[in-house]
Design an enzyme around this catalytic site. Sequence first.
Site, PDB file in Angstrom:
ATOM      1  N   CYS A 255       0.836  -1.205   0.000  1.00 30.22           N
ATOM      2  CA  CYS A 255       0.000   0.000   0.000  1.00 30.22           C
ATOM      3  C   CYS A 255       0.870   1.253   0.000  1.00 30.22           C
ATOM      4  CB  CYS A 255      -0.902   0.002   1.213  1.00 30.22           C
ATOM      5  SG  CYS A 255      -2.016  -1.402   1.253  1.00 30.22           S
ATOM      6  N   CYS A 430      13.714  10.531  -7.808  1.00 33.22           N
ATOM      7  CA  CYS A 430      12.455   9.787  -7.703  1.00 33.22           C
ATOM      8  C   CYS A 430      11.950   9.956  -6.277  1.00 33.22           C
ATOM      9  CB  CYS A 430      12.643   8.318  -8.076  1.00 33.22           C
ATOM     10  SG  CYS A 430      13.681   7.423  -6.914  1.00 33.22           S
TER      11      CYS A 430
END
Lengths: 472, 105
Positions: A255, A430
């Site tokens: 998640c 990133c």
Amino acid sequence: MESNGNEELSRIIDELKSLKTEKSNIEHRISALEAQLRKIKVKKDDEMPNSNGSCTSTVKSFVDSSFGHGLSPNMIYRYSRHLLLPSFGVQGQSNLVKSSILVVGAGGLGAPALLYLAACGVGRLGIVDHDIVELNNLHRQIIHTEAYIGWSKVESAAAACRSVNSTIQIVEHKEAFRTSNALEIMSKYDIVVDATDNVPSRYMINDCCVVLGKPLVSGAALGMEGQLTVYNYNGGPCYRCLFPVPPPTTACQRCSDSGVLGVVPGVIGCLQALEAIKIASVIGEPLSGRMLLFDALSARIRIVKLRERSSQCKACGENAALTQQQFQNFDYEKFTQSPLSTSPLKLNLLTPTARISSKEYSEKVAGREAHILVDVRPTHHYKIVSLPNSMNIPLPTLEDRLPEISSALKKEEERRGVNTGSSACLYVICRRGNDSQRAVECLHKMGLTSAKDIIGGLETWAHDVDPNFPTY
Amino acid sequence: MDAIGTENTSKNVDSTHEGNENTSVEIKVLFFARARDVTGLTDMPLVVASGSTAENCLYELMSKFPSLKEISNCMVLALNEEYISESTIVKNGDELAIIPPISGG
Ligand SMILES: [Zn+2]
């Protein structure tokens, strides 16, 4: 006038801040004391159990002898709506009160499961988790409240369960579930609920249930989908019967990386509580040998019939006979190639010369150094937040979009009037600094040998350079 | 499992007969979890030669979506909401579900 207004504003903000801190300290103290009080009460209740015949309380012995089901007047009132159900009734509740259930994981699945199991009167409820409550848990882990941010999830969940039902026994296992402690913890319970969030834990919990002969209520949720099954029950298959080979690490998602709609694990967690209650109270048809697939977007629930127990299964098969010793020696992280803990992966693919820290990068920006910043996160991440003047080229499209980078570099050189001979630098960023390394490796191979990654990604940027930069 | 296998095979006698007239069958493929991510689809129609097995269908799908290969060893395969082995023959109108495990919570 204005300065007076500003002074008043800051006075109010300061006073609010200090009152809120005071309030949260008082709340913590209250809940700690309440927990202590309940522990003492539970101990006292344990000293006079209502089911072993030798009751010291005259009221309880009256109840026992009169009604023969071991439910006290208090219990009869509290659980009356259960008792009024013809298919559940006194027998169901009485079975439930005598049962013990272990919930591994106090996160998105565990939160509703624990609340319902506590509310319904399971005799003993165990909670295992080693994590702490964070703000970005609260959208789905509805058992935790803002006041518990930074506290252990087990303490937070136990306090919430106790405030719902102070008459049941709640056991706090504030530790990671590992092969070294799994057998000891699990052996004290009748039923196990897998509410974890990673592949190695799922294999470990399955195997431990097989070794100890415990039914396993397994739930999972990710994105907009959920899955639910009861394993190792009534001759049905175990997790390994269905999935003897673990998924490759590329297919494993959490998640924390892929996102999840909060209510989806909520739905699955509630269904896990339901299945555990059915097994504990011995009613209905538990979801053994079947898998429920929940699709939130299309509002569809499918139930698929599963294979039978596999005779070839390494855990429960005919020739398997997995022993406690073998279980304890099994390396689940190696088997699944992924870590048991939720700490995110930290790659180290590049030489130090191909990397810079976020602080160094901020200095280069301040020094107006000619450069290009490529952000290789997926576009929907980029839309959440990004650094100024960065270009978004998601990692999977990097090779195809190489010409864009080359032309951006050229433009930057022209714009900054970089002297011939030197050139604009290429930096890659990133979210956490893994994909940026993969991207730099790829860029090096394609000839852009000056490419460097920003160590630790945007998370480190927020931590070391700009504390106001949002993290997610 | 054998019982189901036999049942499916016996049912297939009829559909193979029909299939001989059409020489192909159309099934509906349902994708779940990771299979949904890598294909970008929740379902799709698939036309295969009559007499094709679930395994044949999988090969067909993997040639369309090579990244499905990553999960080919780790999934539940169900035909019309019942577990099947890869050797089961598919019939016209069947629903083939590809169900990789989810591990999140
Ligand atoms: Zn098994």
